[in-house]
Motif scaffolding. Structure first.
Motif, short mmCIF file in Angstrom:
data_model
loop_
_atom_site.label_atom_id
_atom_site.label_comp_id
_atom_site.label_asym_id
_atom_site.label_seq_id
_atom_site.Cartn_x
_atom_site.Cartn_y
_atom_site.Cartn_z
N ILE A 285 5.84 0.60 -12.68
CA ILE A 285 5.06 1.83 -12.84
C ILE A 285 4.00 1.95 -11.75
CG2 ILE A 285 3.43 3.02 -14.38
CD1 ILE A 285 5.18 1.90 -16.72
N THR A 286 3.40 0.85 -11.37
CA THR A 286 2.42 0.88 -10.29
C THR A 286 3.07 1.33 -8.97
OG1 THR A 286 1.13 -0.89 -11.33
CG2 THR A 286 0.77 -0.51 -8.97
N CYS A 287 4.25 0.83 -8.67
CA CYS A 287 4.97 1.25 -7.46
C CYS A 287 5.28 2.74 -7.51
CB CYS A 287 6.25 0.45 -7.28
SG CYS A 287 5.99 -1.26 -6.84
N LEU A 288 5.70 3.20 -8.67
CA LEU A 288 6.03 4.61 -8.84
C LEU A 288 4.81 5.50 -8.62
CD1 LEU A 288 8.08 6.78 -9.77
CD2 LEU A 288 7.27 6.34 -12.09
N LEU A 289 3.70 5.16 -9.26
CA LEU A 289 2.48 5.96 -9.13
C LEU A 289 1.94 5.91 -7.71
CD1 LEU A 289 0.66 5.04 -12.46
CD2 LEU A 289 2.07 7.04 -11.98
N THR A 290 1.93 4.72 -7.13
CA THR A 290 1.44 4.56 -5.77
C THR A 290 2.27 5.37 -4.78
OG1 THR A 290 0.65 2.34 -6.30
CG2 THR A 290 0.90 2.87 -3.97
N ALA A 291 3.59 5.33 -4.95
CA ALA A 291 4.47 6.09 -4.05
C ALA A 291 4.17 7.58 -4.11
CB ALA A 291 5.93 5.82 -4.40
N VAL B 125 10.57 11.67 10.48
CA VAL B 125 9.34 11.90 9.72
C VAL B 125 9.64 11.68 8.24
CG1 VAL B 125 7.57 13.58 9.10
CG2 VAL B 125 8.49 13.55 11.42
N LEU B 126 8.87 10.79 7.63
CA LEU B 126 9.02 10.45 6.21
C LEU B 126 7.65 10.43 5.56
CD1 LEU B 126 11.37 7.39 6.82
CD2 LEU B 126 12.08 9.60 5.92
N THR B 127 7.64 10.38 4.25
CA THR B 127 6.36 10.21 3.57
C THR B 127 6.05 8.72 3.49
OG1 THR B 127 7.21 9.98 1.31
CG2 THR B 127 6.86 12.23 2.14
N ALA B 128 4.79 8.38 3.38
CA ALA B 128 4.40 6.97 3.27
C ALA B 128 4.90 6.34 1.97
CB ALA B 128 2.87 6.85 3.36
N GLY B 129 5.26 7.17 1.01
CA GLY B 129 5.81 6.65 -0.24
C GLY B 129 7.09 5.87 -0.05
N ILE B 130 7.79 6.10 1.05
CA ILE B 130 9.04 5.40 1.34
C ILE B 130 8.81 3.90 1.48
CG2 ILE B 130 8.98 5.55 3.87
CD1 ILE B 130 12.08 6.29 1.83
N VAL B 131 7.58 3.51 1.74
CA VAL B 131 7.27 2.09 1.92
C VAL B 131 7.34 1.34 0.60
CG1 VAL B 131 5.45 0.48 2.63
CG2 VAL B 131 5.82 2.59 3.92
N ILE B 132 6.85 1.93 -0.48
CA ILE B 132 6.75 1.22 -1.76
C ILE B 132 7.78 1.67 -2.80
CG2 ILE B 132 5.00 2.72 -2.79
CD1 ILE B 132 4.92 -1.07 -3.04
N PHE B 133 8.28 2.89 -2.69
CA PHE B 133 9.18 3.41 -3.72
C PHE B 133 10.44 2.57 -3.92
CE2 PHE B 133 12.41 6.34 -5.44
CZ PHE B 133 11.78 6.64 -6.65
N ALA C 62 1.58 11.91 0.21
CA ALA C 62 0.89 12.99 0.91
C ALA C 62 0.76 12.70 2.41
CB ALA C 62 -0.50 13.19 0.32
N LYS C 63 0.88 11.42 2.78
CA LYS C 63 0.77 11.06 4.20
C LYS C 63 2.16 11.02 4.83
CE LYS C 63 -0.87 7.74 7.52
NZ LYS C 63 -1.63 6.54 7.77
N LEU C 64 2.29 11.67 5.97
CA LEU C 64 3.54 11.66 6.71
C LEU C 64 3.50 10.58 7.78
CD1 LEU C 64 4.18 15.48 7.12
CD2 LEU C 64 5.12 13.92 5.40
N ILE C 65 4.60 9.86 7.91
CA ILE C 65 4.71 8.79 8.90
C ILE C 65 5.99 9.01 9.71
CG2 ILE C 65 3.41 7.14 7.50
CD1 ILE C 65 6.10 5.87 6.69
N ILE C 66 6.11 8.30 10.82
CA ILE C 66 7.33 8.36 11.63
C ILE C 66 7.90 6.95 11.71
CG2 ILE C 66 8.31 8.81 13.90
CD1 ILE C 66 6.24 11.00 14.27
N ILE C 67 9.16 6.83 11.30
CA ILE C 67 9.88 5.56 11.39
C ILE C 67 11.18 5.84 12.13
CG2 ILE C 67 11.04 3.71 10.13
CD1 ILE C 67 9.03 4.08 7.89
#
Length: 135
Positions: free
Chosen positions: A13-19, A33-41, A24-29
């Motif tokens: 649940i913490t990973c879900l909420l954090t993601a 262009v992806l959202t920063a949520g891709i890191v933890i989701f 809201a932050k956009l990153i480039i990998i």
């Protein structure tokens, strides 16, 4: 249920909420262009697999619904915090609205994908477990 189950559910649940908050932050990998949520989701999917493997599909469904409810409560709280009048000396209202104000919109889009994805993932994992144990 054991402390391991509750720990796994809490981290899920913490990973879900954090993601959803950091989305809201956009990153480039790799030029994409992806959202920063891709890191933890993705961690939430791994934990859902662990929950299904160890405690079964029924327990995982309960955790998925709890995550859904927790997410809804978080969005309502963030929205309500945004509409409350800020203290006259606080200069962060625009930043709050810019970052956290996107949470309800992002959540509306992710709710459907979350429910379909998590339930499908847990269902497939449960079926694979039955299939592999049956042989």
């Amino acid at each position: 249920m054991s402390w391991r189950f509750f720990s796994c559910a809490a981290i899920f649940i913490t990973c879900l909420l954090t993601a959803n908050v950091i989305a809201a932050k956009l990153i480039i990998i790799g030029g994409i262009v992806l959202t920063a949520g891709i890191v933890i989701f993705p961690v939430s999917y791994i934990l859902a697999d662990v929950l299904t493997e160890v405690w079964g599909y029924a327990a995982t469904r309960q955790v998925i619904w709890l995550g859904f409810a927790s997410n809804a409560l978080m969005v309502v709280a963030i929205w309500f915090g945004g509409v409350l009048a800020p203290a006259p000396f606080w200069k962060g209202q625009d930043a709050y609205a810019t970052i956290l104000g996107q949470t309800p919109r992002l959540l509306a889009a992710s709710f459907i994908a979350y429910l379909i994805g998590e339930f499908a993932n847990a269902f497939v994992m449960a079926k694979v477990k039955i299939w592999t144990n049956g042989r």
